[in-house]
Design a protein around this motif. Structure first.
Motif, PDB file in Angstrom:
ATOM      1  N   CYS A 339      45.288  39.487  48.258  1.00 50.70           N
ATOM      2  CA  CYS A 339      43.954  39.661  47.660  1.00 50.70           C
ATOM      3  C   CYS A 339      43.799  41.125  47.243  1.00 50.70           C
ATOM      4  O   CYS A 339      43.798  42.027  48.085  1.00 50.70           O
ATOM      5  N   THR A 341      41.424  43.038  46.247  1.00 55.06           N
ATOM      6  CA  THR A 341      40.255  43.848  46.599  1.00 55.06           C
ATOM      7  C   THR A 341      39.921  43.747  48.089  1.00 55.06           C
ATOM      8  O   THR A 341      38.833  44.152  48.499  1.00 55.06           O
ATOM      9  N   GLY A 355      37.562  37.594  41.504  1.00 51.84           N
ATOM     10  CA  GLY A 355      37.845  36.399  40.711  1.00 51.84           C
ATOM     11  C   GLY A 355      39.235  36.398  40.093  1.00 51.84           C
ATOM     12  O   GLY A 355      39.464  35.734  39.073  1.00 51.84           O
ATOM     13  N   CYS A 359      44.281  34.078  45.458  1.00 51.49           N
ATOM     14  CA  CYS A 359      44.152  33.264  46.676  1.00 51.49           C
ATOM     15  C   CYS A 359      44.454  31.800  46.367  1.00 51.49           C
ATOM     16  O   CYS A 359      45.219  31.148  47.086  1.00 51.49           O
TER      17      CYS A 359
HETATM   18  S1  SF4 Z   1      39.822  35.484  43.735  1.00 53.68           S
HETATM   19 FE1  SF4 Z   1      40.715  35.338  45.800  1.00 53.68          FE
HETATM   20  S2  SF4 Z   1      42.417  36.811  45.794  1.00 53.68           S
HETATM   21 FE2  SF4 Z   1      41.108  37.316  44.024  1.00 53.68          FE
HETATM   22  S3  SF4 Z   1      39.664  38.831  44.775  1.00 53.68           S
HETATM   23 FE3  SF4 Z   1      38.673  36.852  45.088  1.00 53.68          FE
HETATM   24  S4  SF4 Z   1      39.223  36.266  47.206  1.00 53.68           S
HETATM   25 FE4  SF4 Z   1      40.643  37.895  46.577  1.00 53.68          FE
END
Ligand code: SF4
Ligand code: SF4
Length: 416
Positions: A339, A341, A355, A359
């Motif tokens: 991830c 961030t 986003g 993940c």
């Molecule tokens: S979409 Fe999933 S991997 Fe990407 S920042 Fe959000 S929680 Fe983290």
């Protein structure tokens, strides 16, 4: 360029509560519905972009000790992240000026760097400071944003127009700044940046109104365009922008992990006053019109084919839904590692989520529900379907800041 209305006329309409102001997202939606307001019916469009913007630095001045304890700083570390001491020496004052790069990594953890650190400072968290002085002393202290006299963000290359998407046509995984893990071969994934038709520079070609001295929102703070960015050219323009760090909203800013270490993201919103039909016509651009080259992950000089932002943003979920009942509490959670961030730690913190889709693409037990999208590419006369594994731009934040700007203009809190 012949102007058909002036900023003063638009400001008067704003004062009278009669101005027609749209965010770029609202405006593009009406275009796609064949219901676009005419030139006469639109005064301002607020555009936005959010993404990894590597050339971001902060200039900070803070007090680290009482006066007289050391001559001047030679080396400075914040939570292990090195900063450049100076340019002002502040002899015997106990205070320090530094320039801190958003892409500098901690000496202890390459996934922690300037972007994560500056976000923590914005959030009011305590930061450990170590100063090594020219007279051989080491001063250790803890500071918060309240100990900082002045903090300014300068982005040397922001709001880029015309990015490149990357995939890996080779066999071996390739590590890069374009994804949090090495990109596997055989076209197993695609990464890209860019907010498409809502990006400010995409709506002002060539720069008719987005010029040096223009007021903008940078991470929620009022800032200014200093001029063109460091690698700006007519084909790939970008902007140098600056604003006060202490007035920024940390939601719009932060670190971004890549397989080459920590990067930094920012959010920019810029108003486009619709002063002429020429400016209006430039605003009619939509995602289909915004082309994007796709290149080999080993370099932009290795183009493979072309796509457009409609293909990349269509049917995409802006945020994942996490189902804890599907999570198997793996010993080594890959999502926590990838991830970018650090939004996931045994649960998802949507205020930190970007986003990006990593993940949903990498969880071993499908605990994340998210349409992360894919794209059909024609490479060497062969059609290849490539899943999008990482988005390094966030349309949700870009739209939110553009909406904030629209409201500020309407409420006369932001002057055009
Ligand atoms: S979409 Fe999933 S991997 Fe990407 S920042 Fe959000 S929680 Fe983290
Ligand atoms: S990889 Fe997926 S299933 Fe495993 S602990 Fe992480 S979120 Fe849960």
């Amino acid at each position: 360029m012949t102007l058909q209305r002036s900023i003063e006329e638009i400001n008067k309409k704003i004062e009278d509560g009669e101005a027609n102001i749209y965010t770029a997202e609202e405006f593009k939606k009406l275009i796609k519905e064949q219901n676009a307001p005419s030139f006469e019916e639109v005064d301002v469009v607020t555009c936005g972009t959010c993404g990894v913007m590597s050339g971001t630095a902060a200039i900070l001045n803070f007090i680290v000790s009482p006066p007289g304890e050391f001559i001047r700083a030679e080396k400075v570390y914040f939570n292990g992240v090195p900063a450049f001491a100076g340019p002002c020496p502040n002899e015997w004052l106990g205070e320090v000026d530094v320039i801190l790069h958003g892409t500098t990594h901690s000496i202890d953890d390459e996934n922690y760097g300037g972007g994560f650190l500056l976000k923590e400072i914005m959030e009011g968290k305590s930061v450990d400071v170590v100063v090594e002085s020219v007279d051989g002393k080491t001063i250790e202290n803890t500071i918060t944003i309240d100990d900082i006299n002045r903090a300014q963000i300068v982005g040397s290359r922001m709001a880029f127009k015309n990015y490149t998407a990357f995939t890996n046509p080779g066999k071996a995984p390739v590590s890069s700044i374009f994804a949090a893990i090495p990109l596997e071969g055989n076209f197993s994934g695609l990464t890209f940046s860019g907010c498409g038709d809502i990006n400010p520079l995409q709506n002002d070609i060539p720069h008719n109104v987005i010029n040096e001295g223009k007021r903008v929102l940078l991470n929620g703070a009022c800032g200014y365009i200093l001029g063109d960015g460091t690698r700006s050219n007519a084909e790939k323009p970008n902007l140098m922008i600056s604003a006060d760090l202490t007035k920024m909203n940390p939601y719009y800013f932060g670190g971004f992990k890549t397989s080459q270490g920590g990067e930094i993201f920012n959010t920019v919103a810029i108003p486009i006053p619709v002063l002429s039909e020429k400016i209006y016509n430039n605003l009619l651009i939509t995602d289909e019109d915004v082309k994007l080259p796709v290149a080999d992950i080993k370099g932009r000089h290795l183009p493979l084919c072309e796509t457009n932002y409609h293909e990349l943003w269509k049917d995409y979920d802006l945020r994942p839904k996490y189902d804890e009942n599907k999570c198997s509490s793996c010993d080594d959670c890959i999502v926590e590692r990838v991830c970018p961030t650090n939004a996931f730690s045994k649960g998802i913190d949507l205020s930190r989520c970007f986003g990006c889709g990593m993940c949903a693409n990498f969880c071993r037990h499908d605990a994340f529900d998210m349409n992360t999208g894919d794209v059909n590419l024609e490479i060497d006369k062969r059609e290849v379907n490539v899943p999008i594994i990482c988005r390094q731009s966030d349309r949700l934040r870009a739209n939110k800041l553009a909406l904030e700007l629209k409201k500020m203009i309407k409420n006369q809190e932001f002057k055009l």
